[in-house]
Design an enzyme around this catalytic site. Structure first.
Site, PDB file in Angstrom:
ATOM      1  N   HIS A  97      40.758  38.820  38.864  1.00 61.48           N
ATOM      2  CA  HIS A  97      39.526  39.602  39.032  1.00 61.48           C
ATOM      3  C   HIS A  97      38.843  39.150  40.318  1.00 61.48           C
ATOM      4  O   HIS A  97      37.661  38.764  40.313  1.00 61.48           O
ATOM      5  CB  HIS A  97      38.596  39.452  37.827  1.00 61.48           C
ATOM      6  CG  HIS A  97      37.603  40.589  37.735  1.00 61.48           C
ATOM      7  ND1 HIS A  97      37.121  41.067  36.539  1.00 61.48           N
ATOM      8  CD2 HIS A  97      37.016  41.355  38.695  1.00 61.48           C
ATOM      9  CE1 HIS A  97      36.276  42.063  36.776  1.00 61.48           C
ATOM     10  NE2 HIS A  97      36.199  42.252  38.072  1.00 61.48           N
ATOM     11  N   GLU A 103      39.531  38.337  29.878  1.00 62.52           N
ATOM     12  CA  GLU A 103      39.450  37.490  31.072  1.00 62.52           C
ATOM     13  C   GLU A 103      38.652  36.233  30.730  1.00 62.52           C
ATOM     14  O   GLU A 103      37.696  36.325  29.971  1.00 62.52           O
ATOM     15  CB  GLU A 103      38.769  38.252  32.211  1.00 62.52           C
ATOM     16  CG  GLU A 103      39.613  39.435  32.676  1.00 62.52           C
ATOM     17  CD  GLU A 103      38.958  40.249  33.795  1.00 62.52           C
ATOM     18  OE1 GLU A 103      37.977  39.780  34.378  1.00 62.52           O
ATOM     19  OE2 GLU A 103      39.444  41.355  34.056  1.00 62.52           O
ATOM     20  N   ARG A 123      38.854  47.960  35.544  1.00 63.76           N
ATOM     21  CA  ARG A 123      38.579  47.176  34.344  1.00 63.76           C
ATOM     22  C   ARG A 123      39.859  47.100  33.507  1.00 63.76           C
ATOM     23  O   ARG A 123      40.566  48.103  33.354  1.00 63.76           O
ATOM     24  CB  ARG A 123      37.464  47.823  33.501  1.00 63.76           C
ATOM     25  CG  ARG A 123      36.058  47.581  34.026  1.00 63.76           C
ATOM     26  CD  ARG A 123      35.622  46.126  33.882  1.00 63.76           C
ATOM     27  NE  ARG A 123      34.313  45.867  34.447  1.00 63.76           N
ATOM     28  CZ  ARG A 123      34.083  45.490  35.700  1.00 63.76           C
ATOM     29  NH1 ARG A 123      35.090  45.334  36.549  1.00 63.76           N
ATOM     30  NH2 ARG A 123      32.849  45.246  36.119  1.00 63.76           N
TER      31      ARG A 123
END
Lengths: 332, 332
Positions: free
Chosen positions: A298, A280, A251
């Site tokens: 991601h 993000e 994360r």
């Protein structure tokens, strides 16, 4: 007339199915496909902000029994209080930091996650990002396409993976998969975790600073929570040292990005491979400008095989729960 | 006067040392450093094309005892015939396809290579290129830097490495290192080689087409010679299939690049990770334009650790030979 009555019967039968609210980005509904999608009354909020949707569908929302959510879509106390009949949250993400687990527990709401569906992909990505950073692969690919006729002599020398001391932060399923892969590259593995794992022989460091001091590379694989938020700060980076590399597939908020940028500009860190970011989608000018950082959107879980896998898993969790069977991949 | 006589003595003593001709790119002389460089009379042709240098230094060249060459600089019959006193060729490359080994053998010229110095780095690069291609890492990095705010949903899904059937072409030291690493990713390994290796249990295919038929990925690790030149042609690519990936960390001419481009344009191949090319430095417009191909500038060996290692190895080979000791890393 026959058609209308069939439609009405169908509508009636859908209304009697357990109500599942989708809480995710546009296109999220594709996650729940037949046969599972036919077993639930799907409420899809993708076209409206959630609070608008809930206001417009108050009569339905009061009977929502489950929420299927994406990792970027929080399950907060506020949301939970708007769904009085909620009994289950299914998230399609490996992480659960977007779900208020304590409040779910208090309300008796069960939570199911992605289990280990993404572990191998995320570990593969971690290894690839690490080799990419230290051998400068993306950088070379970009340069070769822009300026033709370059040879390896036009690039700074990379570094060797063999023999590197790799500190894994968080030795859960993903961390173990990373360790297993990097052992095949003759890396020396050690780790930091909430507690020492009795089933592995890798050296354990209870402090992440100590782990960094004894590592050339840190690979972040731990959950994000109050204890781990921004744990990879300036102190850790200085302990890792000038040639040190940080790989983050967990994360974004595990890293203090301001400290990372500062350490980078001061030459206090060697490089980074980042699949996750504080915000993000990534939109940080400074990060884009760094030339020994490999950026990935991601994407640790975005393989076709894992997508098919998670589609089935979320469906199977919903089906199991509403058939009074154990959850397939329970979180709480 | 004292200085001049010292200089003369030094010159005289250098002249009596074995003569080593350097045959490589500008900067190649840095490969031979003290203490080794002090033990030989180094002739450095880097500032002149080799045939000019030889014409200008005929008196020295007739007594050249060794050539230290780079992988891109051929040792041909013509060159060998210009160096009548030559007894040793040391190449700084893993491959020896640029050395006319048959002619060396005929003339009683020994050849030393890079041994296994680069094997781990090249294997690391092969794995990284493979994951990069199938998970689209360089492509994502490039896109993220160009168009901000992208998420994984803006990219096509990648593919999972776990469980892939990987066919290794050439199961020498590098091929074995690749196999060892990919086993840790739960890939299923098989191979093609001149002959079946008794010490491994991986399935063996005597035909590369058959290997391709039974593989999702081909990793090229074999030597380039008359039997292997352009062996990865259209037939092999079609056998590998539409989703297939080719990784080449060996020599560019193993692949028929025209066939690769054609198969790519026709959608007959999934992707490629290429560290080596038919012509180097790479200057092929068509290859630059392909978007599921990762390009690397023959960089499999360009880590700092390996550079230090090869500097020592070439020096040790020269020293051993002229001390009448066995070569450290003999080829013939």
């Amino acid at each position: 007339m026959a058609d209308r009555s069939t439609n009405e019967e169908q509508s009636q039968s859908i209304i009697n199915l357990p109500k599942v609210l989708l809480h995710g980005p546009p296109g999220f509904s594709s996650l729940l496909q037949p046969p599972y999608s036919l077993k639930f009354h799907i409420l899809n909020n993708a076209s409206l902000p959630l609070h608008h949707f809930l206001a417009n569908h108050a009569h339905l929302c009061s009977s929502v029994a489950a929420v299927l959510c994406d990792g970027g879509y929080p399950i907060t106390t506020d949301l939970l209080s708007l769904l009085p009949s909620l009994r289950l949250v299914v998230t399609s993400s490996a992480g659960t930091d977007h779900v208020d687990l304590e409040e779910c527990r208090r309300r008796g709401v069960r939570v199911a996650g992605a289990g280990n569906i993404f572990s191998q992909d995320v570990a593969d990505l971690a290894v690839a990002l690490l080799i990419d950073v230290i051998m400068k692969i993306s950088a070379a690919d970009g340069c070769l396409r822009k300026r033709h006729g370059l040879s390896w002599r036009d690039f700074p020398l990379g570094s060797k993976l063999t023999g590197k001391k790799v500190g894994i932060v968080g030795l859960g399923k993903i961390g173990l998969e990373v360790a297993h892969r990097l052992e095949a590259f003759d890396c020396m593995i050690s780790y930091n975790s909430r507690s020492k794992k009795p089933f592995v022989s890798y050296p354990f460091y209870s402090s992440v600073v100590e782990l960094a001091t004894n590592s050339n590379v840190l690979v972040l694989c731990c959950a994000l929570n109050d204890q781990t938020r921004q744990m990879i700060n300036r102190e850790v980076m200085l302990a890792l040292g000038k040639g040190g590399v940080i790989v983050n597939v967990a994360r974004g908020a595990l890293i203090d990005e301001k400290d990372l940028l500062r350490c980078w500009l001061e030459g206090e860190i060697g490089g980074a491979g980042l699949d996750v970011f504080e915000n993000e989608p990534l939109d940080c000018e400074e990060l884009f400008s760094l030339d020994n950082v490999v950026l990935s959107p991601h994407a640790g879980f975005s393989t076709l095989e894992s997508y098919i896998g998670i589609c089935q898993l979320v469906g199977r969790n919903l089906e199991a729960f509403f058939s009074n069977k154990p959850l397939i991949s329970p979180v709480i």
